[in-house]
Design a protein around this motif. Sequence first.
Motif, PDB file in Angstrom:
ATOM      1  N   THR A  71      17.007 -45.534  -1.146  1.00 33.34           N
ATOM      2  CA  THR A  71      16.166 -44.980  -0.083  1.00 33.34           C
ATOM      3  C   THR A  71      14.672 -44.139  -1.126  1.00 33.34           C
ATOM      4  N   MET A  72      14.904 -43.826  -2.387  1.00 30.34           N
ATOM      5  CA  MET A  72      13.887 -43.459  -3.030  1.00 30.34           C
ATOM      6  C   MET A  72      12.865 -44.321  -3.029  1.00 30.34           C
ATOM      7  N   VAL A  73      12.773 -45.141  -3.719  1.00 28.33           N
ATOM      8  CA  VAL A  73      12.022 -46.192  -3.464  1.00 28.33           C
ATOM      9  C   VAL A  73      11.065 -46.806  -2.564  1.00 28.33           C
ATOM     10  N   THR A  74      11.334 -46.647  -1.250  1.00 27.85           N
ATOM     11  CA  THR A  74      10.804 -46.872   0.162  1.00 27.85           C
ATOM     12  C   THR A  74       9.582 -45.442  -0.296  1.00 27.85           C
ATOM     13  N   LEU A  75       9.251 -44.669  -0.616  1.00 29.54           N
ATOM     14  CA  LEU A  75       8.585 -43.069  -1.075  1.00 29.54           C
ATOM     15  C   LEU A  75       7.289 -43.911  -1.611  1.00 29.54           C
ATOM     16  N   ALA A  76       7.928 -44.520  -2.792  1.00 29.77           N
ATOM     17  CA  ALA A  76       7.211 -44.955  -4.173  1.00 29.77           C
ATOM     18  C   ALA A  76       6.018 -46.325  -3.020  1.00 29.77           C
ATOM     19  N   ILE A  77       5.751 -46.519  -2.283  1.00 31.15           N
ATOM     20  CA  ILE A  77       4.750 -48.295  -2.636  1.00 31.15           C
ATOM     21  C   ILE A  77       3.405 -47.925  -2.353  1.00 31.15           C
ATOM     22  N   ARG A  78       3.122 -46.820  -2.082  1.00 31.80           N
ATOM     23  CA  ARG A  78       1.614 -46.892  -2.103  1.00 31.80           C
ATOM     24  C   ARG A  78       1.492 -46.384  -3.637  1.00 31.80           C
ATOM     25  N   THR A  79       2.038 -45.361  -4.475  1.00 24.77           N
ATOM     26  CA  THR A  79       2.379 -45.337  -5.980  1.00 24.77           C
ATOM     27  C   THR A  79       2.585 -46.650  -6.095  1.00 24.77           C
ATOM     28  N   LEU A  80       3.067 -47.671  -6.030  1.00 28.43           N
ATOM     29  CA  LEU A  80       3.893 -48.914  -7.356  1.00 28.43           C
ATOM     30  C   LEU A  80       2.315 -49.680  -6.611  1.00 28.43           C
ATOM     31  N   ALA A  81       1.589 -49.926  -5.242  1.00 27.77           N
ATOM     32  CA  ALA A  81       0.704 -50.840  -5.426  1.00 27.77           C
ATOM     33  C   ALA A  81      -0.392 -50.215  -6.461  1.00 27.77           C
ATOM     34  N   PRO A  92      19.446 -41.639   3.226  1.00 30.77           N
ATOM     35  CA  PRO A  92      18.554 -41.614   3.402  1.00 30.77           C
ATOM     36  C   PRO A  92      18.008 -40.761   3.556  1.00 30.77           C
ATOM     37  N   ILE A  93      18.726 -39.464   3.647  1.00 34.83           N
ATOM     38  CA  ILE A  93      18.286 -37.815   3.547  1.00 34.83           C
ATOM     39  C   ILE A  93      17.593 -37.319   2.182  1.00 34.83           C
ATOM     40  N   LEU A  94      18.862 -37.512   1.148  1.00 39.82           N
ATOM     41  CA  LEU A  94      18.484 -36.980  -0.207  1.00 39.82           C
ATOM     42  C   LEU A  94      17.370 -37.824  -0.795  1.00 39.82           C
ATOM     43  N   GLY A  95      17.287 -38.917  -1.175  1.00 40.05           N
ATOM     44  CA  GLY A  95      16.721 -39.976  -0.937  1.00 40.05           C
ATOM     45  C   GLY A  95      15.076 -39.649  -1.145  1.00 40.05           C
ATOM     46  N   PRO A  96      15.136 -39.346  -0.160  1.00 46.75           N
ATOM     47  CA  PRO A  96      13.356 -39.209  -0.621  1.00 46.75           C
ATOM     48  C   PRO A  96      12.785 -37.879  -0.754  1.00 46.75           C
ATOM     49  N   VAL A  97      13.983 -36.673  -0.959  1.00 46.16           N
ATOM     50  CA  VAL A  97      13.926 -35.671  -1.527  1.00 46.16           C
ATOM     51  C   VAL A  97      14.448 -35.302  -3.290  1.00 46.16           C
ATOM     52  N   ILE A  98      14.747 -36.813  -3.272  1.00 39.44           N
ATOM     53  CA  ILE A  98      14.532 -36.879  -4.648  1.00 39.44           C
ATOM     54  C   ILE A  98      13.281 -37.809  -5.659  1.00 39.44           C
ATOM     55  N   GLY A  99      13.002 -38.396  -4.424  1.00 34.66           N
ATOM     56  CA  GLY A  99      11.806 -38.995  -4.154  1.00 34.66           C
ATOM     57  C   GLY A  99      10.503 -38.688  -4.656  1.00 34.66           C
ATOM     58  N   LEU A 116       0.603 -37.160   9.700  1.00 33.11           N
ATOM     59  CA  LEU A 116       0.178 -36.896  10.978  1.00 33.11           C
ATOM     60  C   LEU A 116       0.528 -34.901  10.385  1.00 33.11           C
ATOM     61  N   ARG A 117       0.366 -34.199   9.207  1.00 33.34           N
ATOM     62  CA  ARG A 117       0.654 -32.688   9.108  1.00 33.34           C
ATOM     63  C   ARG A 117      -0.193 -32.807   7.608  1.00 33.34           C
ATOM     64  N   GLY A 118      -0.650 -34.097   6.820  1.00 32.50           N
ATOM     65  CA  GLY A 118      -1.104 -34.162   5.732  1.00 32.50           C
ATOM     66  C   GLY A 118      -0.232 -33.708   4.546  1.00 32.50           C
ATOM     67  N   GLY A 119       1.142 -33.964   4.289  1.00 34.60           N
ATOM     68  CA  GLY A 119       1.921 -33.602   3.411  1.00 34.60           C
ATOM     69  C   GLY A 119       2.475 -34.624   2.376  1.00 34.60           C
ATOM     70  N   SER A 120       2.554 -33.885   1.262  1.00 35.16           N
ATOM     71  CA  SER A 120       2.368 -35.016  -0.270  1.00 35.16           C
ATOM     72  C   SER A 120       3.904 -35.313   0.168  1.00 35.16           C
ATOM     73  N   VAL A 176      10.345 -35.147  -5.328  1.00 36.33           N
ATOM     74  CA  VAL A 176      10.160 -34.857  -7.192  1.00 36.33           C
ATOM     75  C   VAL A 176       9.725 -35.607  -8.095  1.00 36.33           C
ATOM     76  N   VAL A 177      10.112 -36.224  -7.920  1.00 37.53           N
ATOM     77  CA  VAL A 177      10.239 -37.303  -9.359  1.00 37.53           C
ATOM     78  C   VAL A 177       8.892 -37.942  -9.215  1.00 37.53           C
ATOM     79  N   LEU A 178       8.614 -38.594  -8.177  1.00 36.26           N
ATOM     80  CA  LEU A 178       7.132 -38.827  -7.709  1.00 36.26           C
ATOM     81  C   LEU A 178       5.430 -37.874  -8.812  1.00 36.26           C
ATOM     82  N   ASN A 179       6.146 -36.627  -8.206  1.00 32.84           N
ATOM     83  CA  ASN A 179       5.655 -35.751  -7.903  1.00 32.84           C
ATOM     84  C   ASN A 179       5.149 -35.231  -9.069  1.00 32.84           C
ATOM     85  N   TRP A 180       6.148 -35.100 -10.253  1.00 31.34           N
ATOM     86  CA  TRP A 180       6.275 -34.782 -11.471  1.00 31.34           C
ATOM     87  C   TRP A 180       6.797 -35.668 -12.864  1.00 31.34           C
TER      88      TRP A 180
END
Length: 474
Positions: free
Chosen positions: A40-50, A160-167, A311-315, A169-173
């Motif tokens: 679930t974490m890697v799903t958030l990283a698609i843009r970063t990986l590209a 699926p719930i905690l994966g985006p949270v940890i992902g 929609l909300r423009g968040g990171s 944090v990792v992608l941000n720092w």
Amino acid sequence: MNTSLNETMVETPEATLSPQTRAALLALLVGGIAAILDSTMVTLAIRTLAVKLHSTAGTIQWVTTGFLLAMAVAIPVTGWAERRWGGKRVWMAALMLFVLASVLCAVAWNDAALIGFRALQGFGAGLIFPLMQTLAVRAAGGRVGSRLMAAVSLPIALGPILGPVIGGVVLNWLSWRWLFLINVPLIAAGLLLARRFLPDDRPASPDGRARLDWIGLALLAPALAGILLGLSRLSEDGGIGHAGVLAPLSAGAVLLAAFIAWAARPDGRQTIVDIRLLRLRSLGSASTVLFTAGAAMYAGMFLLPLYYQQLRGGSVLDAGLLLIPQGVGALASRFAVGGLVDRFGARAATIAGFLLAAVATVPFALAGPHTDPWWLGAVLLVRGLGIGAVLIPPMSVAYQDTRPADVPHATMNTRIAQQVGASFGTAIVAVALQSLLGRGATAAFHGAFWWAIGITVAAVVPALALPAAKPANH
């Protein structure tokens, strides 16, 4: 049920589990959580990986698609592998394969390498997920109860719930490579615990080893891969009429029909996955509910991060942190749902979970870019309670009428149902979101969330087929 353990599985309260069983459960949960979080974490990283790998969105999407397809191919193999080499050895081999692939992903030098290593990682995950459930039931001596299933399904529900949270944090720092490296200490701990606490269950002699059903595997593995590939592409331009969607879906459906005909033949020979067990009311109804539970769960999991980001423009980090209340709700439900199943039965508990999740999703179908985030956080807490509860009741009854020897096949049936359901739910809301974008982003998200609500409400119908009686105490 008064049947002996040698004939069918037995439901029992968690309090009767021995310390050895609880230690085995701990080993399985620690080893399994890494695979579930990673998926679930890697799903958030698609843009970063590209961006980092100088790839395109279409190409880098195969990082997740390849993982899912390899996982689908591996799931049918687990029952045969467990019978041939023993569950403990296969479990440890799967963990080692997964951590090796994780390290390779972390050092990937281009998009092609990462996609290949992710497929290898997906194959390991496809072995881990069903084995975790099978070995937990074996460790409990076949005594299946809602509290045991609450423990086993904890990573599946929280991933699926905690994966985006940890992902986030990792992608941000940190570098994206840490998405894969954080698996290493978790898997290392899981291997040590498995070696210490999982019972040695290797076959006593070569005569007891199972032969692989090559025909069944050659039909079922590509069937699942084709169906999942077609569903993953359903939101692309052209929809179901597009060759990239229609071809794999059609081929997958034809191969699945051929596998069903092969597996249902009357000669009694065992196939790679024994679908004849679905004739049992407990397993058949539970598998159907787990299909709809996967669809309802992942439909929301797909939409919610996008809502907060687009929609909300968040990171990515904002989206991950704002989803924490849902994880808290899902965790809290683990402590209550077992008692509810014991008191009211699996059917009532499942229906209540689906309805609670549906009601708690309605505010998102009405929310805009500036809706109070505290209100949405409270709603997510309630949604987490509902979503976190819908897996446990069907899993707790799935083995009611199953013989101990058929546990791996029962697990594969439920796992395949949940995996295909998850892809189906994601595809439906992705198509809805894409098709409604012409009306504006807010209207598109409103429509997509209404589809997610509809899927969740529709899941109540198969839940009516679950056994209504309260679990018997032994």
